[in-house]
Design an enzyme around this catalytic site. Sequence first.
Site, PDB file in Angstrom:
ATOM      1  N   GLU A 246      32.868  28.755  40.133  1.00  0.00           N
ATOM      2  CA  GLU A 246      32.159  27.870  39.714  1.00  0.00           C
ATOM      3  C   GLU A 246      30.786  28.191  40.230  1.00  0.00           C
ATOM      4  OE1 GLU A 246      32.227  23.048  40.617  1.00  0.00           O
ATOM      5  OE2 GLU A 246      30.578  23.630  42.536  1.00  0.00           O
TER       6      GLU A 246
ATOM      7  N   TYR B 190      31.686  37.478  34.507  1.00  0.00           N
ATOM      8  CA  TYR B 190      33.281  36.537  34.443  1.00  0.00           C
ATOM      9  C   TYR B 190      33.433  36.492  33.090  1.00  0.00           C
ATOM     10  CZ  TYR B 190      31.044  35.298  39.436  1.00  0.00           C
ATOM     11  OH  TYR B 190      30.608  35.500  40.794  1.00  0.00           O
TER      12      TYR B 190
END
Length: 153
Positions: free
Chosen positions: A109, A120
């Site tokens: 997160e 990511y």
Amino acid sequence: MLIDDLDKIMTVMETAFDPQYGEAWTRRQVEDSLNFPHTHYSLVAADGTFPAENVHAAGFWMSRSGFGEEELLLLAVSPQYRRNGLGLILLESFASAARTRNNERLLLEMRRGNPAESLYRGFGFLPVGLRKAYYATTGGERIDAITFARDIT
């Protein structure tokens, strides 16, 4: 966990996170988390290897595993070592360790606007959830949290 490793993590933490977002953890938070049996970490030196004793760390990751998933709690690279591939080395280490623990999915997160998003996404993470106004800056601004996932089976 070795105290030397905790010192290395905290040295990176102090330089890697922008204080306005309040994302850095305290030494106590890191130490307490790493005392749980399903919390893991790894360090990386500037040359991309695991740092030996008396060699400082350039980055680290910390995760929690359970129920077939491995959640990336923290990933950080000191600013002077960024854009040298260490983030990717850390993600590969994280995924490999998760596979070793028989996990099938990676989670993380991050706050919307985090510059690490391209790292990511480049590693195959895709957005799977959103928490509106989840994070608060030191100035009171509210920022969404984005949950990302990647299968590793």
